[in-house]
Design an enzyme around this catalytic site. Structure first.
Site, short mmCIF file in Angstrom:
data_model
loop_
_atom_site.label_atom_id
_atom_site.label_comp_id
_atom_site.label_asym_id
_atom_site.label_seq_id
_atom_site.Cartn_x
_atom_site.Cartn_y
_atom_site.Cartn_z
N ARG A 42 0.84 -1.21 0.00
CA ARG A 42 0.00 0.00 0.00
C ARG A 42 0.86 1.25 0.00
NH1 ARG A 42 -3.61 -0.40 5.00
NH2 ARG A 42 -1.70 -1.36 5.71
N ASN B 147 -6.31 -2.42 2.17
CA ASN B 147 -6.35 -3.87 2.33
C ASN B 147 -7.80 -4.33 2.44
OD1 ASN B 147 -3.58 -4.19 2.37
ND2 ASN B 147 -3.42 -4.32 4.59
#
Length: 92
Positions: free
Chosen positions: A18, A36
């Site tokens: 990320r 996520n």
């Protein structure tokens, strides 16, 4: 404007994916988010000004040295997508 949604599967959680994605997106001045998902995938929504910008981002989505991408599912979002973004962020 091109609006895309991506679902990335493989070893993409707990490996800095990320953060890696956020850095690329911010360097390219994209808008959207990365987060996520509970099923182990990562979701990305990104808004692009040009098709070339979108293609460049997709080429860079191969992950960092700790991730291992197995599949990228891409969904084209239409102009009626209900959310707007001022920048690109990691959602938790």
């Amino acid at each position: 404007m091109y609006k895309q949604q991506y679902f990335i599967s493989g070893k993409v959680q707990g490996v800095g994916f990320r953060f890696f994605t956020e850095q690329i997106a911010n360097n390219m001045k994209l808008k959207g988010f990365v987060k996520n998902l509970n099923d182990g995938r990562v979701e990305i929504v990104a808004f692009f000004n040009t098709k070339e910008q979108m293609k460049k981002f997709e080429k860079l989505l191969n992950g960092n040295k700790y991730s291992n991408i197995k599949n990228i599912e891409k969904i084209v979002l239409d102009e009626n997508y209900p959310f707007q973004f001022n920048d690109f962020k990691i959602y938790y």
